[in-house]
Design an enzyme around this catalytic site. Structure first.
Site, mmCIF file in Angstrom:
data_model
loop_
_atom_site.group_PDB
_atom_site.id
_atom_site.type_symbol
_atom_site.label_atom_id
_atom_site.label_comp_id
_atom_site.label_asym_id
_atom_site.label_seq_id
_atom_site.Cartn_x
_atom_site.Cartn_y
_atom_site.Cartn_z
ATOM 1 N N HIS A 42 -2.199 -4.046 5.049
ATOM 2 C CA HIS A 42 -2.045 -3.650 6.451
ATOM 3 C C HIS A 42 -3.405 -3.347 7.053
ATOM 4 O O HIS A 42 -4.319 -2.879 6.373
ATOM 5 C CB HIS A 42 -1.113 -2.436 6.585
ATOM 6 C CG HIS A 42 -1.646 -1.165 6.007
ATOM 7 N ND1 HIS A 42 -2.237 -0.190 6.777
ATOM 8 C CD2 HIS A 42 -1.679 -0.702 4.742
ATOM 9 C CE1 HIS A 42 -2.607 0.823 6.001
ATOM 10 N NE2 HIS A 42 -2.276 0.533 4.755
ATOM 11 N N CYS B 19 0.832 -1.196 0.000
ATOM 12 C CA CYS B 19 0.000 0.000 0.000
ATOM 13 C C CYS B 19 0.874 1.256 0.000
ATOM 14 O O CYS B 19 1.995 1.259 0.508
ATOM 15 C CB CYS B 19 -0.904 -0.002 1.227
ATOM 16 S SG CYS B 19 -2.064 1.395 1.303
ATOM 17 N N ARG C 78 2.809 5.092 6.418
ATOM 18 C CA ARG C 78 3.174 4.402 7.661
ATOM 19 C C ARG C 78 3.668 2.979 7.414
ATOM 20 O O ARG C 78 3.950 2.252 8.382
ATOM 21 C CB ARG C 78 1.959 4.370 8.596
ATOM 22 C CG ARG C 78 1.426 5.733 8.977
ATOM 23 C CD ARG C 78 0.068 5.621 9.634
ATOM 24 N NE ARG C 78 -0.936 5.081 8.709
ATOM 25 C CZ ARG C 78 -2.194 4.789 9.041
ATOM 26 N NH1 ARG C 78 -2.596 4.977 10.294
ATOM 27 N NH2 ARG C 78 -3.044 4.311 8.150
ATOM 28 N N ASP D 27 0.421 3.807 1.743
ATOM 29 C CA ASP D 27 0.347 4.430 3.070
ATOM 30 C C ASP D 27 1.755 4.763 3.587
ATOM 31 O O ASP D 27 2.646 3.914 3.601
ATOM 32 C CB ASP D 27 -0.356 3.473 4.041
ATOM 33 C CG ASP D 27 -0.789 4.152 5.323
ATOM 34 O OD1 ASP D 27 0.081 4.725 6.017
ATOM 35 O OD2 ASP D 27 -1.987 4.100 5.656
ATOM 36 N N CYS E 159 -6.113 0.086 6.869
ATOM 37 C CA CYS E 159 -5.876 0.638 5.540
ATOM 38 C C CYS E 159 -6.983 1.622 5.168
ATOM 39 O O CYS E 159 -8.166 1.272 5.167
ATOM 40 C CB CYS E 159 -5.807 -0.488 4.513
ATOM 41 S SG CYS E 159 -5.580 0.056 2.814
#
Length: 217
Positions: free
Chosen positions: A98, A42, A46, A44, A101
């Site tokens: 994750h 992803c 993080r 993302d 998400c």
């Protein structure tokens, strides 16, 4: 105008620290990249792939998009996959989702967000395919967590069904696919048990994974 010079300063400090530990690192890195793994994850911020697996530059080839989706018409993803498999000769493709998400959350909630709705339709298709399983779970966030897992499982299947992977398996190339999920709250990766190294193991592993998820309710 706001400055982001601090990012350049951090880059120089990082490079100096790495050179102090391994003086020849960048010279060797510039000559070749020889990763054994492709990470499909992803976007993302993080979820930094190399940090999570404690790998250094050059050890992990990476493709990222919203909600770690693999679509057969996405030439970006397919180009990365082909280069990784055919040119870099990676041995493992890791599809890593994750929990928490944002893409999966938006897809599950179904609220209009604009252009991205077209992309998240793929995640909604996963939710629709497994609607009965999800409906058996409580409304306390558990459904979205399970959808994050199911999305990984289905994307592994999508990777396996690409002509790239099919050709590699047909030609006897050692190539394994893996479905993992990362938890933001503790930094740990969990193996979802979705692993395949040929079409036969894909089918059996998918059946076992879905049976395990159904039994866990």
């Amino acid at each position: 105008m706001p400055t982001i010079k601090h990012l350049l300063d951090r880059n120089r400090a990082w490079a100096e620290t790495l050179r102090a530990r391994r003086p020849d690192f960048f010279a060797e890195l510039a000559e070749q990249q020889d990763p054994r793994y492709l990470w499909i994850g992803c976007s993302d911020s993080r979820v930094p792939a190399t940090d999570i697996l404690d790998l250094t530059p050059g050890e992990l080839f990476v493709h990222r998009n919203v909600a770690n989706v693999v679509v057969h018409t996405d030439l970006n993803c397919l180009s990365v996959l082909q280069y990784a498999v055919e040119a870099l000769k990676v041995e493992h493709v890791l599809v890593v989702g994750h929990y928490g998400c944002g893409g999966v959350h938006a897809a599950y909630q179904g609220k209009p967000l604009g252009l991205i709705d077209n992309w998240l339709r793929h995640v909604q298709d996963v939710a629709g395919k497994h609607a009965d399983l999800l409906a058996r779970l409580p409304h306390d966030g558990t459904r979205e967590e399970r959808l994050c897992e199911l999305n990984v499982v289905e994307q592994v299947v999508h990777v396996a069904r690409t002509t790239i992977v099919q050709d590699a398996w047909r030609n006897g190339r050692p190539l394994s696919l893996h479905g993992w999920i990362y938890r933001l709250h503790d930094g740990l990766v969990t193996d979802l048990g979705m692993e395949a190294e040929n079409p036969a193991t894909l089918a059996s592993c998918y059946a076992e994974t879905m049976a395990r998820m159904a039994a866990a309710i």
